[in-house]
Design a protein around this motif. Structure first.
Motif, PDB file in Angstrom:
ATOM      1  N   PRO A  30       0.790  -1.233   0.000  1.00 34.67           N
ATOM      2  CA  PRO A  30       0.000   0.000   0.000  1.00 34.67           C
ATOM      3  C   PRO A  30       0.826   1.289   0.000  1.00 34.67           C
ATOM      4  O   PRO A  30       0.455   2.253  -0.651  1.00 34.67           O
ATOM      5  N   ASN A  31       1.943   1.304   0.744  1.00 34.73           N
ATOM      6  CA  ASN A  31       2.724   2.538   0.799  1.00 34.73           C
ATOM      7  C   ASN A  31       4.237   2.284   0.829  1.00 34.73           C
ATOM      8  O   ASN A  31       5.013   3.081   1.351  1.00 34.73           O
ATOM      9  N   PHE A  32       4.661   1.181   0.204  1.00 37.15           N
ATOM     10  CA  PHE A  32       6.074   0.781   0.242  1.00 37.15           C
ATOM     11  C   PHE A  32       6.320  -0.243  -0.864  1.00 37.15           C
ATOM     12  O   PHE A  32       5.391  -0.946  -1.279  1.00 37.15           O
ATOM     13  N   LEU A  33       7.538  -0.312  -1.346  1.00 30.22           N
ATOM     14  CA  LEU A  33       7.954  -1.356  -2.282  1.00 30.22           C
ATOM     15  C   LEU A  33       8.946  -2.265  -1.569  1.00 30.22           C
ATOM     16  O   LEU A  33       9.667  -1.817  -0.672  1.00 30.22           O
ATOM     17  N   ALA A  34       9.007  -3.512  -1.981  1.00 32.11           N
ATOM     18  CA  ALA A  34       9.980  -4.453  -1.431  1.00 32.11           C
ATOM     19  C   ALA A  34      10.655  -5.177  -2.588  1.00 32.11           C
ATOM     20  O   ALA A  34      10.061  -5.360  -3.652  1.00 32.11           O
ATOM     21  N   ILE A  35      11.887  -5.579  -2.378  1.00 32.79           N
ATOM     22  CA  ILE A  35      12.630  -6.347  -3.365  1.00 32.79           C
ATOM     23  C   ILE A  35      12.730  -7.786  -2.883  1.00 32.79           C
ATOM     24  O   ILE A  35      13.152  -8.043  -1.749  1.00 32.79           O
ATOM     25  N   ASN A  36      12.381  -8.715  -3.756  1.00 40.59           N
ATOM     26  CA  ASN A  36      12.516 -10.134  -3.433  1.00 40.59           C
ATOM     27  C   ASN A  36      13.999 -10.498  -3.567  1.00 40.59           C
ATOM     28  O   ASN A  36      14.565 -10.411  -4.653  1.00 40.59           O
ATOM     29  N   PRO A  37      14.635 -10.927  -2.462  1.00 41.21           N
ATOM     30  CA  PRO A  37      16.069 -11.220  -2.518  1.00 41.21           C
ATOM     31  C   PRO A  37      16.406 -12.440  -3.386  1.00 41.21           C
ATOM     32  O   PRO A  37      17.534 -12.566  -3.859  1.00 41.21           O
ATOM     33  N   VAL A  38      15.452 -13.302  -3.611  1.00 40.58           N
ATOM     34  CA  VAL A  38      15.680 -14.475  -4.464  1.00 40.58           C
ATOM     35  C   VAL A  38      15.688 -14.055  -5.928  1.00 40.58           C
ATOM     36  O   VAL A  38      16.503 -14.535  -6.725  1.00 40.58           O
ATOM     37  N   GLN A  67      16.730  -3.815   9.762  1.00 40.40           N
ATOM     38  CA  GLN A  67      15.455  -4.522   9.842  1.00 40.40           C
ATOM     39  C   GLN A  67      14.793  -4.687   8.482  1.00 40.40           C
ATOM     40  O   GLN A  67      13.973  -5.574   8.275  1.00 40.40           O
ATOM     41  N   TYR A  68      15.163  -3.852   7.525  1.00 38.93           N
ATOM     42  CA  TYR A  68      14.547  -3.893   6.204  1.00 38.93           C
ATOM     43  C   TYR A  68      15.018  -5.083   5.363  1.00 38.93           C
ATOM     44  O   TYR A  68      14.340  -5.471   4.416  1.00 38.93           O
ATOM     45  N   GLU A  74      10.238 -10.898   3.636  1.00 40.76           N
ATOM     46  CA  GLU A  74       8.906 -11.312   4.085  1.00 40.76           C
ATOM     47  C   GLU A  74       7.796 -10.710   3.218  1.00 40.76           C
ATOM     48  O   GLU A  74       6.884 -11.411   2.788  1.00 40.76           O
ATOM     49  N   LEU A  75       7.861  -9.417   2.982  1.00 34.53           N
ATOM     50  CA  LEU A  75       6.788  -8.742   2.247  1.00 34.53           C
ATOM     51  C   LEU A  75       6.753  -9.157   0.780  1.00 34.53           C
ATOM     52  O   LEU A  75       5.681  -9.240   0.179  1.00 34.53           O
ATOM     53  N   SER A  76       7.893  -9.437   0.206  1.00 35.66           N
ATOM     54  CA  SER A  76       7.918  -9.843  -1.205  1.00 35.66           C
ATOM     55  C   SER A  76       7.279 -11.214  -1.408  1.00 35.66           C
ATOM     56  O   SER A  76       6.905 -11.566  -2.520  1.00 35.66           O
ATOM     57  N   GLU A  77       7.123 -11.953  -0.345  1.00 34.47           N
ATOM     58  CA  GLU A  77       6.447 -13.257  -0.434  1.00 34.47           C
ATOM     59  C   GLU A  77       4.924 -13.120  -0.437  1.00 34.47           C
ATOM     60  O   GLU A  77       4.227 -14.032  -0.863  1.00 34.47           O
ATOM     61  N   VAL A  78       4.404 -12.002   0.031  1.00 32.35           N
ATOM     62  CA  VAL A  78       2.943 -11.848   0.128  1.00 32.35           C
ATOM     63  C   VAL A  78       2.376 -10.742  -0.760  1.00 32.35           C
ATOM     64  O   VAL A  78       1.203 -10.775  -1.101  1.00 32.35           O
ATOM     65  N   LYS A 104       4.657   3.918  10.109  1.00 30.18           N
ATOM     66  CA  LYS A 104       3.631   4.269   9.139  1.00 30.18           C
ATOM     67  C   LYS A 104       3.490   3.215   8.026  1.00 30.18           C
ATOM     68  O   LYS A 104       2.664   3.346   7.146  1.00 30.18           O
ATOM     69  N   LEU A 105       4.338   2.173   8.068  1.00 32.18           N
ATOM     70  CA  LEU A 105       4.289   1.107   7.067  1.00 32.18           C
ATOM     71  C   LEU A 105       2.979   0.337   7.167  1.00 32.18           C
ATOM     72  O   LEU A 105       2.608  -0.131   8.251  1.00 32.18           O
ATOM     73  N   ILE A 106       2.289   0.218   6.050  1.00 31.65           N
ATOM     74  CA  ILE A 106       1.037  -0.551   5.995  1.00 31.65           C
ATOM     75  C   ILE A 106       1.378  -1.909   5.397  1.00 31.65           C
ATOM     76  O   ILE A 106       1.876  -1.989   4.271  1.00 31.65           O
ATOM     77  N   ILE A 107       1.069  -2.984   6.113  1.00 27.79           N
ATOM     78  CA  ILE A 107       1.454  -4.326   5.681  1.00 27.79           C
ATOM     79  C   ILE A 107       0.253  -5.170   5.274  1.00 27.79           C
ATOM     80  O   ILE A 107       0.329  -6.362   5.279  1.00 27.79           O
ATOM     81  N   GLU A 108      -0.822  -4.625   4.896  1.00 27.21           N
ATOM     82  CA  GLU A 108      -2.021  -5.394   4.550  1.00 27.21           C
ATOM     83  C   GLU A 108      -1.794  -6.326   3.414  1.00 27.21           C
ATOM     84  O   GLU A 108      -1.103  -6.162   2.494  1.00 27.21           O
TER      85      GLU A 108
END
Length: 108
Positions: A30-38, A67-68, A74-78, A104-108
């Motif tokens: 919702p308010n962040f991007l993540a990189i899949n390490p794989v 922590q990121y 984790e987030l790139s898996e969902v 403020k990170l939204i993890i929905e």
């Protein structure tokens, strides 16, 4: 090694980095991007494209951003992959540079 999206992406979510990623390693929340390490191929193309300067190689993560590393994995898996540029969040420029946005990170 993989690259990691860190704190300054929260509430900005610029996607310039997505456009140059040959591995389609980015995932959108919702308010962040993540990189899949794989999926990340360690090409470094995303780093200079990030207007928020929020992407670091995992072995160069600042101490206060450690922590990121786990959070991106984790987030790139969902979260779904994002492969095209979209508009940043409406108030992205206002939040760019604001420190300590983890709450403020939204993890929905």
């Amino acid at each position: 090694m993989a690259f990691v999206v860190t704190d300054n992406c929260i509430q900005c979510k610029y996607t310039d980095c997505v456009a140059v990623c040959p591995a389609d390693a980015f995932h959108e929340g919702p308010n962040f991007l993540a990189i899949n390490p794989v999926d990340c191929i360690d090409c470094e193309l995303c780093v200079p494209e990030c207007p928020a300067n929020a992407i670091f190689q995992e072995d160069e993560l600042p101490a206060d951003q450690q922590q990121y590393l786990e959070l991106n994995a984790e987030l790139s898996e969902v979260w779904p992959k994002i492969t095209e540029v979209i508009a940043p969040l409406e108030d992205a420029d206002q939040h760019n540079g604001t420190p300590n946005k983890i709450e403020k990170l939204i993890i929905e």
